[in-house]
Enzyme design. Sequence first.
Site, mmCIF file in Angstrom:
data_model
loop_
_atom_site.group_PDB
_atom_site.id
_atom_site.type_symbol
_atom_site.label_atom_id
_atom_site.label_comp_id
_atom_site.label_asym_id
_atom_site.label_seq_id
_atom_site.Cartn_x
_atom_site.Cartn_y
_atom_site.Cartn_z
ATOM 1 N N HIS A 1 -7.940 1.256 1.952
ATOM 2 C CA HIS A 1 -7.696 1.046 3.386
ATOM 3 C C HIS A 1 -8.388 2.135 4.225
ATOM 4 O O HIS A 1 -7.775 2.769 5.084
ATOM 5 C CB HIS A 1 -6.196 1.011 3.692
ATOM 6 C CG HIS A 1 -5.884 0.254 4.951
ATOM 7 N ND1 HIS A 1 -4.721 -0.446 5.131
ATOM 8 C CD2 HIS A 1 -6.591 0.086 6.113
ATOM 9 C CE1 HIS A 1 -4.705 -1.000 6.334
ATOM 10 N NE2 HIS A 1 -5.839 -0.690 6.944
ATOM 11 N N GLU B 1 0.835 -1.204 0.000
ATOM 12 C CA GLU B 1 0.000 0.000 0.000
ATOM 13 C C GLU B 1 0.867 1.250 0.000
ATOM 14 O O GLU B 1 1.880 1.280 0.716
ATOM 15 C CB GLU B 1 -0.927 -0.006 1.223
ATOM 16 C CG GLU B 1 -1.922 -1.139 1.205
ATOM 17 C CD GLU B 1 -2.823 -1.199 2.442
ATOM 18 O OE1 GLU B 1 -3.769 -1.999 2.443
ATOM 19 O OE2 GLU B 1 -2.576 -0.443 3.400
#
Length: 316
Positions: free
Chosen positions: A282, A263
């Site tokens: 997220h 990420e």
Amino acid sequence: MVTAAPRVLFHFAPTDVLRARLEPRLDGLDVRWCAEHDEERFAALLPETDALWHVLRPITAADLARAPRLGLIQKLGSGVNTIDLDRARAAGIAVANMPGANAPAVAEAALTLMLAALRRVVPLDAATRRGAGWPIDTTLPERVGEIGGRTVGLVGHGAIARRLEAPLVALGAAVVWHSPSGSAADPGWRPLDALLAESDIVSLHLPLTASTERLIDARRLALMRPGAVLVNTSRGGVVDEPALVEALRTRLGAAGLDVFAAEPIDPANPLLGLDNVVALPHVAWLTAETMDRCVDIAADNTRRLASGEPLRNLVP
């Protein structure tokens, strides 16, 4: 013990509206805000920081070496895989989390992803926007469905999974679950492989540890029912992503993903090229209400640090 107002580095950059909402909760604390991507400001603030309120950007040994006053890393959430725990222990820095603080938001997000995946919300929204929603696609009944009448398997059975059970049952689903701490004596408990084979929807609620990394691998994905849906709001590393891509191309019906192995996710990641994937960056945890709860807990623990009181929810 901290003698002056404890200096907090809040690794988050709120809007003016959110900051005004949160500031009344910060009485007695000297809070400095820092965006997670602002490495220069972060490095400049660390040396004078007593408590670091951590969100997602990994906290490394190099960061801790620049923070001689640091007494507490307070995770806003439960997962601490983004903190160098060994280095923190060696430096005498306490690490605390807040299990359950984000449970309402993440449970609702998991339910949202289930529904969006089952009803193909993303491709249907795109088709409607480009003028291709009509005439109605008569193949849709073969590719969309309802939660009612399906079996939902919850992998992990902490605060988030337990909160998710009631709305699933209210919608008519049968709920089964797996946790290493459970057993056949517990109602609804299944061994993991049995749960995967039985469930129409599998929702992951696990921390990322050495024992859970790539827990959902090619072998376990092959156990899932053809057309099944996988939802992950825990940590991306729990799933073998290349194996998931292949499964989504061949056997699985859809996936709803809030988390990824790396990420921010690379836009070239093949998961993002599949129209049976619903993707979020997220943010399942991120609501104003979650921020209220998290800041209250973080502020309380930071005041405890300053007064020498025992800290809550210390991570071993």
